[in-house]
Design a protein around this motif. Structure first.
Motif, PDB file in Angstrom:
ATOM      1  N   ARG A   1       0.747  -1.226   0.009  1.00 15.20           N
ATOM      2  CA  ARG A   1       0.095  -0.011  -0.085  1.00 15.20           C
ATOM      3  C   ARG A   1       0.744   1.266   0.123  1.00 15.20           C
ATOM      4  N   HIS A   2       1.586   1.311   0.953  1.00 15.71           N
ATOM      5  CA  HIS A   2       2.775   2.392   1.156  1.00 15.71           C
ATOM      6  C   HIS A   2       3.878   2.582   0.158  1.00 15.71           C
ATOM      7  N   VAL A   3       4.448   1.363  -0.095  1.00 11.85           N
ATOM      8  CA  VAL A   3       5.744   1.503  -0.831  1.00 11.85           C
ATOM      9  C   VAL A   3       5.580   1.198  -2.023  1.00 11.85           C
ATOM     10  N   LEU A   4       5.268  -0.153  -2.446  1.00 13.43           N
ATOM     11  CA  LEU A   4       5.103  -0.721  -3.848  1.00 13.43           C
ATOM     12  C   LEU A   4       4.232  -0.032  -4.845  1.00 13.43           C
TER      13      LEU A   4
ATOM     14  N   TYR B   1       1.392  -5.495  17.377  1.00 14.54           N
ATOM     15  CA  TYR B   1       0.783  -6.067  15.973  1.00 14.54           C
ATOM     16  C   TYR B   1       0.875  -7.572  16.037  1.00 14.54           C
ATOM     17  N   ARG B   2      -0.134  -8.133  15.624  1.00 14.04           N
ATOM     18  CA  ARG B   2      -0.223  -9.682  15.530  1.00 14.04           C
ATOM     19  C   ARG B   2      -0.141 -10.094  13.948  1.00 14.04           C
TER      20      ARG B   2
ATOM     21  N   ASP C   1      -1.604  -0.830   9.908  1.00 14.51           N
ATOM     22  CA  ASP C   1      -2.136   0.808   9.574  1.00 14.51           C
ATOM     23  C   ASP C   1      -3.285   1.185  11.010  1.00 14.51           C
ATOM     24  N   VAL C   2      -3.768   0.126  11.412  1.00 16.92           N
ATOM     25  CA  VAL C   2      -4.678   0.497  12.338  1.00 16.92           C
ATOM     26  C   VAL C   2      -4.127   0.769  13.543  1.00 16.92           C
TER      27      VAL C   2
ATOM     28  N   THR D   1       3.715   2.749  19.380  1.00 19.00           N
ATOM     29  CA  THR D   1       3.728   1.849  18.363  1.00 19.00           C
ATOM     30  C   THR D   1       5.026   1.694  17.751  1.00 19.00           C
ATOM     31  N   TRP D   2       5.313   0.550  17.593  1.00 20.39           N
ATOM     32  CA  TRP D   2       6.652   0.336  16.863  1.00 20.39           C
ATOM     33  C   TRP D   2       6.548  -0.004  15.261  1.00 20.39           C
ATOM     34  N   ALA D   3       6.883   0.860  14.552  1.00 18.17           N
ATOM     35  CA  ALA D   3       6.528   0.799  13.095  1.00 18.17           C
ATOM     36  C   ALA D   3       7.630   1.127  12.201  1.00 18.17           C
ATOM     37  N   GLY D   4       7.580   0.712  10.793  1.00 16.96           N
ATOM     38  CA  GLY D   4       8.545   1.051   9.734  1.00 16.96           C
ATOM     39  C   GLY D   4       8.201   2.529   9.446  1.00 16.96           C
ATOM     40  N   PHE D   5       9.239   3.292   8.896  1.00 17.79           N
ATOM     41  CA  PHE D   5       8.993   4.650   8.828  1.00 17.79           C
ATOM     42  C   PHE D   5       8.196   5.108   7.705  1.00 17.79           C
ATOM     43  N   PHE D   6       8.103   3.917   6.922  1.00 13.51           N
ATOM     44  CA  PHE D   6       7.298   4.166   5.440  1.00 13.51           C
ATOM     45  C   PHE D   6       5.747   4.317   5.848  1.00 13.51           C
ATOM     46  N   LEU D   7       5.282   3.742   7.161  1.00 15.56           N
ATOM     47  CA  LEU D   7       3.967   3.884   7.743  1.00 15.56           C
ATOM     48  C   LEU D   7       3.551   5.013   8.376  1.00 15.56           C
ATOM     49  N   VAL D   8       4.580   5.800   8.650  1.00 11.85           N
ATOM     50  CA  VAL D   8       4.256   7.011   9.356  1.00 11.85           C
ATOM     51  C   VAL D   8       5.089   8.400   8.976  1.00 11.85           C
ATOM     52  N   HIS D   9       5.405   8.314   7.978  1.00 15.12           N
ATOM     53  CA  HIS D   9       6.400   9.529   7.475  1.00 15.12           C
ATOM     54  C   HIS D   9       5.771  10.739   7.229  1.00 15.12           C
ATOM     55  N   GLU D  10       4.191  10.716   6.804  1.00 20.55           N
ATOM     56  CA  GLU D  10       3.519  11.834   6.764  1.00 20.55           C
ATOM     57  C   GLU D  10       3.071  12.223   8.078  1.00 20.55           C
ATOM     58  N   GLN D  11       2.675  11.460   8.968  1.00 25.10           N
ATOM     59  CA  GLN D  11       2.426  11.965  10.405  1.00 25.10           C
ATOM     60  C   GLN D  11       3.508  12.515  11.067  1.00 25.10           C
ATOM     61  N   VAL D  12       4.716  12.094  10.861  1.00 25.01           N
ATOM     62  CA  VAL D  12       5.813  12.698  11.600  1.00 25.01           C
ATOM     63  C   VAL D  12       6.197  14.024  10.969  1.00 25.01           C
ATOM     64  N   ARG D  13       6.167  14.119   9.393  1.00 31.27           N
ATOM     65  CA  ARG D  13       6.431  15.340   8.879  1.00 31.27           C
ATOM     66  C   ARG D  13       5.366  16.312   9.381  1.00 31.27           C
ATOM     67  N   GLN D  14       4.200  16.055   9.853  1.00 31.24           N
ATOM     68  CA  GLN D  14       3.119  17.109  10.085  1.00 31.24           C
ATOM     69  C   GLN D  14       3.139  17.298  11.651  1.00 31.24           C
ATOM     70  N   GLY D  15       3.977  16.383  12.361  1.00 30.73           N
ATOM     71  CA  GLY D  15       3.893  16.415  13.819  1.00 30.73           C
ATOM     72  C   GLY D  15       2.699  15.851  14.398  1.00 30.73           C
ATOM     73  N   ARG D  16       2.073  15.074  13.790  1.00 29.64           N
ATOM     74  CA  ARG D  16       1.005  14.228  14.504  1.00 29.64           C
ATOM     75  C   ARG D  16       1.572  13.057  15.244  1.00 29.64           C
ATOM     76  N   LEU D  17       2.932  12.672  15.019  1.00 32.27           N
ATOM     77  CA  LEU D  17       3.381  11.696  15.619  1.00 32.27           C
ATOM     78  C   LEU D  17       5.159  11.921  15.887  1.00 32.27           C
ATOM     79  N   VAL D  18       5.624  11.496  16.929  1.00 30.06           N
ATOM     80  CA  VAL D  18       6.954  11.938  17.134  1.00 30.06           C
ATOM     81  C   VAL D  18       7.790  10.446  17.440  1.00 30.06           C
ATOM     82  N   HIS D  19       8.925  10.552  16.857  1.00 29.08           N
ATOM     83  CA  HIS D  19       9.891   9.375  17.408  1.00 29.08           C
ATOM     84  C   HIS D  19      10.426   9.497  18.657  1.00 29.08           C
ATOM     85  N   LEU D  20      10.262   8.137  19.204  1.00 23.12           N
ATOM     86  CA  LEU D  20      10.929   8.270  20.759  1.00 23.12           C
ATOM     87  C   LEU D  20      12.158   7.570  20.770  1.00 23.12           C
ATOM     88  N   PRO D  21      13.355   8.318  20.879  1.00 21.94           N
ATOM     89  CA  PRO D  21      14.645   7.794  20.460  1.00 21.94           C
ATOM     90  C   PRO D  21      14.850   6.891  21.977  1.00 21.94           C
TER      91      PRO D  21
END
Length: 318
Positions: A104-107, A192-193, A226-227, A239-259
């Motif tokens: 959905r997000h990459v291919l 994620y299951r 995605d849910v 949540t623990w997720a690949g960046f391709f799933l959250v890149h827009e949310q991170v760019r817009q500040g809706r999600l932040v990375h927890l180092p």
């Protein structure tokens, strides 16, 4: 000599486990596929298959015939694939199975440019998280991450996707920011299951150099990553997720990375190791990869490294 289409129908039926499967692969009706096999049996003068309402089985004559004709048919398919390159154009159908979120997000964003390069190829994308039987479902190539690779598969590494912990600013304001792996145990975790085997995808904790599985406060589980990203964005937890799933949310500040602090080898304390998500192309024949599949894989190796969905933003100043 028996009709080649009839032989192909017979072989595809055995590969797919049913006459209906052969019909789908060859683009004909089940009735036409059944007639092809019946015609082949009449021309050979032997019964090749025994049929029930649910399955087919080879007779002794069918076993001997299949052993002879299947390799020949395979060589013909290989020759046809390779000859298409002599004319500079790939032709036919290319059926790709892909893990749902990656598809959905990459291919999907990459396929239009590939299709423009090869206009005579008919692309079909099977976007699922379940285990795919590449023979029965007539899949040319599947794209999977490391955890769900089957032993003995012929594979080629495509890309290592950054995978990190993410949460919404509102959640962190309400619950605090975890600074260590130990802190994570007190937070609401979204897990994620895997649909392919029903197992939870455990987070990459370690202790003393060994993999660890500490008790998490599991706020929610879903079999669609995605849910979980949507729930994290709504403030439900981490949540623990690949960046391709959250890149827009991170760019817009809706999600932040927890180092998390960088893992130290041999440290006896609990640590969190930020593992990438490795994706591979998987082939059904180790000895031969059709030209159309090689073209797709070469294109992905060219396109994936520069895809924006896979490029982490610069780390903020600490």
């Amino acid at each position: 000599m028996p009709n080649l289409r009839a032989i192909e129908t017979f072989v595809k039926a055995l590969e797919g486990g049913s006459i209906a499967s052969a019909a789908r692969q060859l683009g004909m009706t089940p009735a036409a596929a059944s007639q092809n096999i019946a015609r082949l049996e009449r021309e050979l003068g032997v019964r090749l298959l025994t049929r029930t309402t649910r399955q087919i089985a080879l007779t002794e004559a069918g076993e001997r015939y299949l052993a002879r004709v299947a390799p020949v048919l395979g060589e013909l398919e290989k020759a046809q694939s390779d000859l298409s390159l002599l004319h500079g154009e790939l032709q036919g159908r290319l059926r790709i199975a892909c893990m749902a979120a990656f598809g959905r997000h990459v291919l999907a964003p990459l396929l239009p440019a590939f299709a423009a390069r090869h206009p005579k190829l008919a692309l079909e994308l099977l976007n699922v998280d379940r285990q795919v039987d590449v023979l029965k479902e007539d899949v040319d190539v599947s794209l999977r991450y490391r955890d769900v690779l089957e032993p003995g598969m012929a594979v080629r590494h495509l890309v290592a996707v950054p995978r990190r912990l993410y949460a919404a600013p509102a959640y962190l304001q309400a619950h605090g920011v975890p600074r260590t792996a130990e802190d994570l145990l007190q937070h609401r975790c979204l897990l994620y299951r895997r649909e392919v085997d029903g197992r939870l995808m455990r987070w990459p904790f370690s202790s003393g150099g060994q993999r660890a599985d500490p008790p998490l406060h599991i706020a929610a589980i879903a079999n669609d990553i995605d849910v979980l990203v949507a729930m994290a964005e709504a403030g439900a937890g981490i949540t623990w997720a690949g960046f391709f799933l959250v890149h827009e949310q991170v760019r817009q500040g809706r999600l932040v990375h927890l180092p998390m602090p960088e893992a130290r080898p041999g440290d006896p304390g609990l640590q969190f190791e930020e593992e990438p998500l490795d994706f591979f192309s998987c082939f059904r024949d180790r000895q031969y990869v059709p030209a159309k599949v090689r073209a797709l894989v070469d294109y992905l190796l060219e396109a994936l490294p520069v895809l924006p969905q896979l490029q982490l933003p610069p780390a903020p100043d600490q």
